[in-house]
Design a protein around this motif. Structure first.
Motif, PDB file in Angstrom:
ATOM      1  N   TYR A 117      -1.124   8.172   6.319  1.00 26.41           N
ATOM      2  CA  TYR A 117      -0.878   6.860   5.689  1.00 26.41           C
ATOM      3  C   TYR A 117       0.504   6.114   5.888  1.00 26.41           C
ATOM      4  O   TYR A 117       1.328   5.901   4.967  1.00 26.41           O
ATOM      5  CB  TYR A 117      -1.695   5.867   4.747  1.00 26.41           C
ATOM      6  CG  TYR A 117      -3.600   5.923   4.813  1.00 26.41           C
ATOM      7  CD1 TYR A 117      -4.087   5.457   6.094  1.00 26.41           C
ATOM      8  CD2 TYR A 117      -3.157   7.049   3.471  1.00 26.41           C
ATOM      9  CE1 TYR A 117      -5.422   5.907   5.724  1.00 26.41           C
ATOM     10  CE2 TYR A 117      -4.455   7.402   3.830  1.00 26.41           C
ATOM     11  CZ  TYR A 117      -5.526   7.244   5.076  1.00 26.41           C
ATOM     12  OH  TYR A 117      -7.219   6.832   5.190  1.00 26.41           O
TER      13      TYR A 117
ATOM     14  N   THR B  93      -8.411  -1.079   8.534  1.00 24.13           N
ATOM     15  CA  THR B  93      -8.016  -0.965   6.714  1.00 24.13           C
ATOM     16  C   THR B  93      -7.010  -1.209   6.672  1.00 24.13           C
ATOM     17  O   THR B  93      -5.873  -0.763   7.705  1.00 24.13           O
ATOM     18  CB  THR B  93      -9.087  -0.404   6.266  1.00 24.13           C
ATOM     19  OG1 THR B  93      -8.280   1.060   6.343  1.00 24.13           O
ATOM     20  CG2 THR B  93     -10.127  -0.198   6.902  1.00 24.13           C
TER      21      THR B  93
ATOM     22  N   SER C 177      -6.142   3.508   9.626  1.00 25.37           N
ATOM     23  CA  SER C 177      -5.287   2.061   9.382  1.00 25.37           C
ATOM     24  C   SER C 177      -4.212   2.371  10.351  1.00 25.37           C
ATOM     25  O   SER C 177      -3.318   3.251  11.245  1.00 25.37           O
ATOM     26  CB  SER C 177      -4.931   2.450   7.903  1.00 25.37           C
ATOM     27  OG  SER C 177      -3.601   3.416   7.799  1.00 25.37           O
TER      28      SER C 177
END
Length: 367
Positions: free
Chosen positions: A29, A112, A69
């Motif tokens: 991420y 997300t 994400s």
């Protein structure tokens, strides 16, 4: 002295592995617009010195809307390919460990927030959110915005994006591709009857539910060089009554083997919040064992494999052919070194680190 089974070499789909320890794909991420950053160089470079047999790049989205994400790595255009090329060039300068990549699409579990900010779904009108797409218009959790059901054009776009990403991976010199069919992401959403309620030829029977994942596999296998391995990661069960089961996993494994799959990586869960997972050491190993007993194909076990004797037993007992480490190797990036020392084997280490060899293990390192 003969090396323990954990440290015996193996060839998977033409790819020579020094031992049976592989590093599982782990999302960081930390990308920007799908592009790898300096964090990925530090992270992958560190793990490339671990002594494992194979390093797998984290879940890499084949389309922007396929990211879990907004901070996920992608491989969908020249910019994302160039960023990955820079990272790989630096890692390879100091390590000859083979590198694989996991290609995926998050489906309804996309859009997300990053985990350390809660990981909640972001709505389409959020600066870092977008409208998700899936097998059927069913949300992952109550209160989330349902995905748009992929129509024929959408299915073709996703399938072609997997193939295009595989071609980019080949240009980057990546040694193997792993197709992500686990953990509740798009291909798993097609496989499970809990998330696939389609009324067309892609829904209903097991044969129909497997159809799109198999089309994706065929497209990737055709796009990636024949001499390099294509593997698949699956969830062996949804851990929910009426969901995807180990028996269906075995049938899927047979189908991908017939299409040229080099290995199958057996995980579990991730599709439905109602899952009841009996978490404990090696809790997913029985799933890997079931596939290995039914299908003559290299099988990778994963999930709370933390001890070297535990890993050795999995290989020695024939439960799986390889073990994958994820959180455990983040916690201890030299896990293979320590396992080799304890089991009486040796690992490849960079010459800069040879002086760290403990006196009590004079045969531990080989440059």
């Amino acid at each position: 002295m003969t090396d323990p089974k954990l440290f015996t070499p193996m060839t998977v789909g033409g790819l020579a592995l020094r031992n049976r320890i592989v590093i599982a794909p782990m999302c960081q991420y930390s990308a920007v617009d799908g592009c790898m950053t300096d964090w990925h160089l530090i992270h992958l470079g560190n793990l490339a010195l671990s002594g494992a047999a194979l390093l797998t790049i984290e879940a890499t989205a084949v389309l922007p809307e396929g990211r879990i994400s907004h901070a996920d790595v992608g491989l969908w255009d020249d910019a994302t390919e160039a960023a990955m090329a820079r990272t790989l060039e630096s890692v390879r300068r100091w390590s000859d460990m083979p590198i694989a990549i996991q290609l995926g699409h998050a489906g309804r579990k996309a859009s997300t927030e990053v985990p350390w900010k809660g990981g909640a779904q972001l709505p389409p009108d959020h600066p870092n959110g977008w409208q998700t797409a899936g097998a059927s218009p069913l949300s992952f959790a109550d209160g989330e915005i349902p995905p748009v059901e992929l129509d024929r054009a959408g299915l073709a776009r996703v399938r072609d994006a997997f193939a295009a990403a595989a071609k980019r991976a080949a240009r980057l010199g990546i040694d193997a591709v792993q197709i992500h069919g686990a953990h509740g992401y798009l291909l798993h959403q097609f496989l499970s009857p809990l998330s696939n309620r389609r009324a067309d030829e892609y829904g209903g029977s097991l044969e129909n539910r497997m159809r799109f994942p198999l089309e994706v596999f065929d497209a990737v296998r055709q796009a990636f060089p024949a001499e390099r391995a294509v593997t698949v990661r699956v969830s062996g069960t949804d851990w929910v009554e009426g969901g995807w089961t180990i028996e269906q996993t075995v049938e899927f494994a047979r189908a991908i083997k017939a299409r040229g799959c080099a290995a199958i990586h057996v995980s579990s869960g991730g599709l439905d919040p109602r899952q009841q997972i009996p978490i404990g050491p090696g809790y997913q190993v029985p799933l890997a064992r079931a596939v290995k007993q039914a299908v003559r194909m290299p099988v990778v076990a994963v999930g709370l494999i933390t001890g070297c004797e535990q890993a050795e037993a999995i290989i020695a007992n024939g439960d799986a052919d390889l073990v994958a480490l994820a959180r455990g190797i983040l916690f201890d990036p030299r896990w293979p070194w320590h396992a080799a020392a304890q089991l009486g084997a040796s690992v490849v280490a960079p010459p800069q680190y040879l002086r760290s060899q403990p006196r009590e293990f004079p045969d531990l390192f080989r440059p």
